[in-house]
Design an enzyme around this catalytic site. Structure first.
Site, PDB file in Angstrom:
ATOM      1  NE  ARG A 117      -3.802  -2.314   0.234  1.00  0.00           N
ATOM      2  CZ  ARG A 117      -3.568  -3.535  -0.250  1.00  0.00           C
ATOM      3  NH1 ARG A 117      -2.447  -3.778  -0.901  1.00  0.00           N
ATOM      4  NH2 ARG A 117      -4.432  -4.502  -0.088  1.00  0.00           N
TER       5      ARG A 117
ATOM      6  CB  SER B   7      -9.620  -1.697   3.606  1.00  0.00           C
ATOM      7  OG  SER B   7     -10.184  -2.903   3.141  1.00  0.00           O
TER       8      SER B   7
ATOM      9  CD  GLU C  41      -5.609   0.536   2.365  1.00  0.00           C
ATOM     10  OE1 GLU C  41      -5.738   0.377   1.140  1.00  0.00           O
ATOM     11  OE2 GLU C  41      -5.774  -0.387   3.185  1.00  0.00           O
TER      12      GLU C  41
END
Length: 337
Positions: free
Chosen positions: A164, A238, A333
Site C-alpha cells: 500500500r 478498508s 489506509e
C-alpha cells in the site's frame, strides 16, 4: 478547464462527508494542468489533488484550492503475443478500466475488480486485493512536477512500490501530479485463485477452468457480499492497513491468541486487521451516525450525516484498543484532511 467558488465536496468523496472548498479547478488534459500550475490561483493557495475521493476523509472545510483530475482516455500503445501495453488517463474510474480490460481479453487486474477510485490513485496506493497488487502490471507512470510543470516518466522500479505504498506517498509526496498510467496486461492468462474465497466460490459455481471474467465476477460477488456500496452507505473501503510484524513479535502474540490468522511474507508476518478489530468487539459498532460495518470490521461507515472528525475519532478509539489488546499499532489506509 472549469473553475468553481465554494463548491460542495459531498458527492466527490465516497464517505459522503459534507464539506466545502474555497475553490475548485477541474482539469481534463496535461495542457490544462500546466496552465493551472502557472496561474495565480494555484500559486497563491494551498491545494489538494482530488480523483475519485475514495481514499480520503475530510474532517473540516478546505481553506484552499481543490484540483480535480478528470484526464480520461484508454489507448493501446503496443501489443505482442504475450502482452498489451495500455495507457489510461489518471481520471478514469478504476473498476471501469478493469471491465474494459476484461472485455478486450487483457488479464492481470481481474482480482482488483470493484476497488473504488481512479487510475491515478492506483499506483500511489499500490492497490491490492485477493493476492494481486497493481505493481505487478505497472509499466510506466506519467506525472507532472508541480514546481516546474515538466513531465516525468516513472518506470516500475522508480515507483518504489511496497505494501500500500509508493514513492508518491513518501519521497515524492505532494511533488507530482499523475496524469497517465501504462499497464502491461497479459494475453496469456495466469489466473490467481489461491487467496481468499475465490477458489471456493468458483467451485460452488462448478467452474473448473475459469476465465479472467469468471474471476472478476467472483471477486465482485465476494466484495459486494462483504462491503457496503458507497452510494448507499458512505465509506472508503478498508480504513486500516493489514499490519506486518516481525516473526519474533508474532511468536509472542500467538501464544495468547492461537486462533489468530496470519500470512508469512518476506518482510515479516501479516495479520489481518479485520480480524484484530472484530475480535476486539468492534464489528457492527454504531455510535450516532458513524460505525463499523456489520459485515466487515475493516470498513468504517457514515450512516447519514456524520462529520469527518466523528469517523476519525472512532478510528482513533479502535487503534488504541487494538494496541492495548494485542500490542499492534494499526495504521490508517485512508488519507485524513
Amino acid at each position: 478547464m472549469k473553475f468553481q467558488i465554494n463548491p460542495s465536496l459531498k458527492k466527490l468523496n465516497t464517505f459522503g462527508i459534507d464539506v466545502r472548498a474555497n475553490m475548485m479547478l477541474t482539469f481534463r488534459s496535461v495542457i490544462d494542468l500546466k496552465e493551472i500550475l502557472k496561474g495565480k490561483v494555484y500559486q497563491a493557495n494551498e491545494h489538494i489533488i482530488l480523483g475519485g475521493g475514495s481514499n480520503i476523509l475530510f474532517t473540516k472545510n478546505l481553506e484552499g484550492l481543490v484540483l480535480k483530475n478528470e484526464i480520461y482516455g484508454k489507448e493501446i500503445l503496443e501489443e505482442n503475443d504475450d502482452f498489451a501495453y495500455v495507457k489510461f488517463g489518471a481520471g478514469e474510474n478504476w473498476h471501469e478500466c478493469v471491465l474494459w480490460a476484461i472485455a478486450h481479453n487483457f488479464g492481470g487486474i481481474e482480482n482488483l475488480s470493484l476497488i473504488p477510485g481512479t487510475m491515478g490513485a492506483a499506483p500511489m496506493q499500490n492497490i491490492g486485493a485477493y493476492g494481486v497488487e497493481i505493481k505487478s502490471v505497472i509499466e510506466k507512470v506519467f506525472a507532472i512536477e508541480k514546481t516546474t510543470g515538466l513531465e516525468r516518466v516513472f518506470d516500475n522500479c522508480d515507483c518504489e512500490f511496497g505494501y500500500r505504498e509508493s514513492v508518491f506517498k513518501h519521497t515524492l509526496k505532494n511533488k507530482f501530479i499523475i496524469t497517465h498510467v501504462v499497464l502491461r496486461l497479459s494475453k496469456k492468462h495466469d489466473v490467481k485463485l489461491s487467496y481468499g474465497a475465490i477458489a471456493q466460490e468458483l467451485d460452488d459455481r462448478k467452474i473448473t477452468e475459469p476465465t479472467i471474467k469468471d474471476v472478476s465476477d467472483v471477486v465482485i460477488s465476494i466484495r459486494e457480499s462483504k462491503l457496503p456500496n458507497p452510494k448507499e452507505i458512505g465509506n472508503a473501503g478498508s480504513f486500516f492497513k493489514n499490519p506486518v510484524v516481525s516473526q519474533q513479535k508474532f511468536d509472542s502474540i500467538i501464544i495468547d491468541h492461537p486462533e489468530m490468522p496470519s500470512y508469512v511474507q518476506e518482510d515479516g508476518v501479516k495479520i489481518p486487521a479485520g480480524w484484530l478489530i472484530e475480535n476486539a468487539g468492534w464489528k457492527g459498532y454504531v455510535s450516532g451516525e458513524v460505525g463499523v460495518h456489520k459485515k466487515q470490521a475493516l470498513v468504517l461507515v457514515n450512516y447519514g450525516n456524520a462529520k469527518g472528525y466523528e469517523v476519525y475519532n472512532l478510528s482513533e478509539q479502535i487503534i488504541n484498543d487494538v494496541e492495548f489488546r494485542y500490542g499492534i499499532a494499526l495504521q490508517r489506509e485512508v488519507n485524513i484532511l
